[in-house]
Scaffold this active site. Structure first.
Site, PDB file in Angstrom:
ATOM      1  N   PHE A 141       4.790 -74.989 -82.682  1.00  0.00           N
ATOM      2  CA  PHE A 141       4.951 -75.050 -84.356  1.00  0.00           C
ATOM      3  C   PHE A 141       4.252 -76.403 -84.672  1.00  0.00           C
ATOM      4  CE2 PHE A 141       5.971 -75.501 -88.683  1.00  0.00           C
ATOM      5  CZ  PHE A 141       5.238 -74.505 -89.146  1.00  0.00           C
ATOM      6  N   ASP A 226       5.344 -84.648 -81.113  1.00  0.00           N
ATOM      7  CA  ASP A 226       5.572 -84.056 -82.669  1.00  0.00           C
ATOM      8  C   ASP A 226       6.998 -83.954 -82.976  1.00  0.00           C
ATOM      9  OD1 ASP A 226       6.093 -82.788 -84.807  1.00  0.00           O
ATOM     10  OD2 ASP A 226       4.472 -81.135 -84.405  1.00  0.00           O
ATOM     11  N   LYS A 255       9.616 -84.519 -92.363  1.00  0.00           N
ATOM     12  CA  LYS A 255      11.088 -83.866 -92.738  1.00  0.00           C
ATOM     13  C   LYS A 255      11.864 -84.905 -92.927  1.00  0.00           C
ATOM     14  CE  LYS A 255      10.310 -79.317 -90.957  1.00  0.00           C
ATOM     15  NZ  LYS A 255       9.324 -78.848 -89.865  1.00  0.00           N
TER      16      LYS A 255
HETATM   17  C1  LIG Z   1       7.951 -78.626 -89.828  1.00  0.00           C
HETATM   18  C2  LIG Z   1       7.209 -78.994 -88.785  1.00  0.00           C
HETATM   19  C3  LIG Z   1       5.706 -79.345 -89.036  1.00  0.00           C
HETATM   20  C4  LIG Z   1       5.144 -78.996 -90.275  1.00  0.00           C
HETATM   21  O1  LIG Z   1       5.803 -79.835 -91.418  1.00  0.00           O
HETATM   22  P1  LIG Z   1       5.238 -79.465 -92.932  1.00  0.00           P
HETATM   23  O2  LIG Z   1       5.973 -80.552 -93.650  1.00  0.00           O
HETATM   24  O3  LIG Z   1       5.993 -77.995 -93.303  1.00  0.00           O
HETATM   25  O4  LIG Z   1       3.730 -79.346 -92.895  1.00  0.00           O
HETATM   26  C5  LIG Z   1       4.999 -79.689 -87.747  1.00  0.00           C
HETATM   27  N1  LIG Z   1       5.558 -79.876 -86.637  1.00  0.00           N
HETATM   28  C6  LIG Z   1       6.883 -79.389 -86.420  1.00  0.00           C
HETATM   29  C7  LIG Z   1       7.491 -79.692 -85.187  1.00  0.00           C
HETATM   30  C8  LIG Z   1       7.784 -79.069 -87.506  1.00  0.00           C
HETATM   31  O5  LIG Z   1       8.873 -78.625 -87.379  1.00  0.00           O
END
Ligand SMILES: *Cc1c(COP(=O)(O)O)cnc(C)c1O
Length: 403
Positions: A141, A226, A255
């Site tokens: 994700f 990520d 986040k």
């Molecule tokens: C939440 C998340 C995203 C996307 O973040 P948004 O601020 O919702 O665009 C990307 N990568 C990971 C691993 C995430 O958990």
């Protein structure tokens, strides 16, 4: 109708139905607790998918934001502002890197990392024009834009959003052999979550991340981690990669970087990698704005003390010990995770993840299901020991009642 029902009906009438929230309407929050419009209190064991690592309305962060709100909030990058240099320098230092590319949301940072890797591939590695390939993992994700869902393996995230962006290859997560065969001359990057959050808090087999690090180094491929959800304290370390002694070529952060107050995200990497850009080639109106920098600087200062990482490690051990006790007869079939983060698979005979979440809500605990029968627990790192124990008592009770 109650105030709650009224507000939910009004939201349903005017909000695009992209979510199915639990039927609770929050009016205020502090620390690990939220209060709804009827005055009921709930323990938050989701923490905004880790955007609220430091808890709701954290005093230090709110004060930092308030001070900045009264000075200057937005300049655009057309001009310098006086919080920007410190933000870049301190975030780079926290990451053991050299340069920062600031944007706003997680997916925007992932997009920026994709663009960075491609640009690096053409300008530094020498990949022929238009041929750059990025290897990603199944079950990933990375967000919701058209390019990012192009390499998702979740049918729900992809259906009817094509045509998709080419240039990505998907290999099974945790499989080093598949990773080795996927790398080619034209591979510019491997993009991975060191722990897959949305997939159900999947920790890869030991040795996988170091193996990917070695392969990517040998093949002159960027390793992009990520850490939007896994980073900034959640797993008991600043970065989840640290658990395996891995230093990637770039971190993607988001986040918690915004302290639960404003969206702040970034790609953090070396000067060789981020230095590939020239003015005008990438940008964002709000990226690196003064308010975002002020809040993120406070977040970085809080992380520098190590106190939140230590807390996540200690509370995480406590939580995982308790969850291990629910395995088998307690109605839990599997538990995964690292630090104060867990994917809990509930015996499907006891209900779906959604049903468990609804029953927990009735007992004053808020969580979010992921796929099928998995409940994800990611309490704010500031949660009190007794509150955490109480929240886990409610989970045990819900499973017992259903059994
Ligand atoms: C939440 C998340 C995203 C996307 O973040 P948004 O601020 O919702 O665009 C990307 N990568 C990971 C691993 C995430 O958990």
């Amino acid at each position: 109708m109650t105030a709650t029902e009224d507000l939910i009906a009004a939201a349903d009438a005017h909000s695009a139905p992209t979510y199915s929230p639990l039927p609770v309407v929050v009016a205020s929050a502090e620390g690990a607790w939220m209060t709804d419009v009827e005055g009921r209190r709930y323990l938050d064991l989701l923490a905004g998918y880790s955007a609220l690592n430091f808890g709701h309305t954290n005093r230090r962060l709110v004060e930092a934001a308030r001070r900045q709100l009264e000075r200057v909030t937005l300049t655009s990058r057309a001009f310098h502002h006086d919080r920007y240099a410190a933000f870049c320098a301190e975030l780079a230092e926290l990451c053991g890197m050299e340069m920062v590319l600031p944007v706003n949301t997680g997916v925007e940072a992932v997009e920026s990392a994709v663009k960075t890797a491609r640009k690096w591939g053409y300008r530094v590695k020498g990949v022929p024009a238009g041929m750059a390939k990025i290897v990603v993992a199944g079950g990933n994700f990375h967000g919701r834009t058209t390019t990012v869902i192009s390499f998702s393996t979740d049918p729900e995230a992809r259906a009817d959003f094509g045509p998709y962006t080419p240039g990505f290859e998907i290999v099974p997560y945790g499989d080093l052999t598949a990773m080795r065969s996927a790398l080619s001359e034209n591979t510019v990057a491997v993009l991975l979550e060191p722990v897959q959050g949305e997939s159900g808090v999947i920790v890869p087999p030991a040795g996988y991340l170091p193996g990917v690090r070695e392969l990517t180094r040998e093949r002159n491929v960027l390793f992009i981690a990520d850490e939007v959800q896994s980073g900034l304290g959640r797993t008991g370390r600043t970065f989840a990669c640290e658990h395996e002694g891995v230093e990637p070529d770039a971190y993607v952060l988001g986040k918690a970087l915004g302290g639960g107050i404003v969206p702040v995200s970034a790609v953090v990497s070396s000067a060789e990698v981020l230095g590939v850009f020239r003015p005008g080639e990438h940008g964002s109106t709000f990226g690196g704005n003064p308010l975002a920098c002020a809040v993120a600087l406070e977040v970085i200062a809080m992380l520098r003390s190590g106190e939140f990482q230590a807390r996540a490690a200690a509370l995480g051990e406590r939580m995982h010990r308790r969850l291990a006790g629910l395995r088998g007869t307690g109605g839990v079939t599997a538990v995964r995770g690292r630090g104060l983060w867990a994917g809990v698979d509930v015996d499907p005979r006891l209900g779906t993840g959604r049903e468990v979440s609804e029953r927990l809500m009735d007992r004053g605990v808020l969580v979010k299901d992921t796929h099928g029968s998995t409940v994800r627990l990611a309490p704010p790192l500031v949660i009190g020991e007794q509150d955490l124990d109480w929240g886990l008592d409610q989970l045990a009770a819900v499973l017992e009642d259903a059994g």
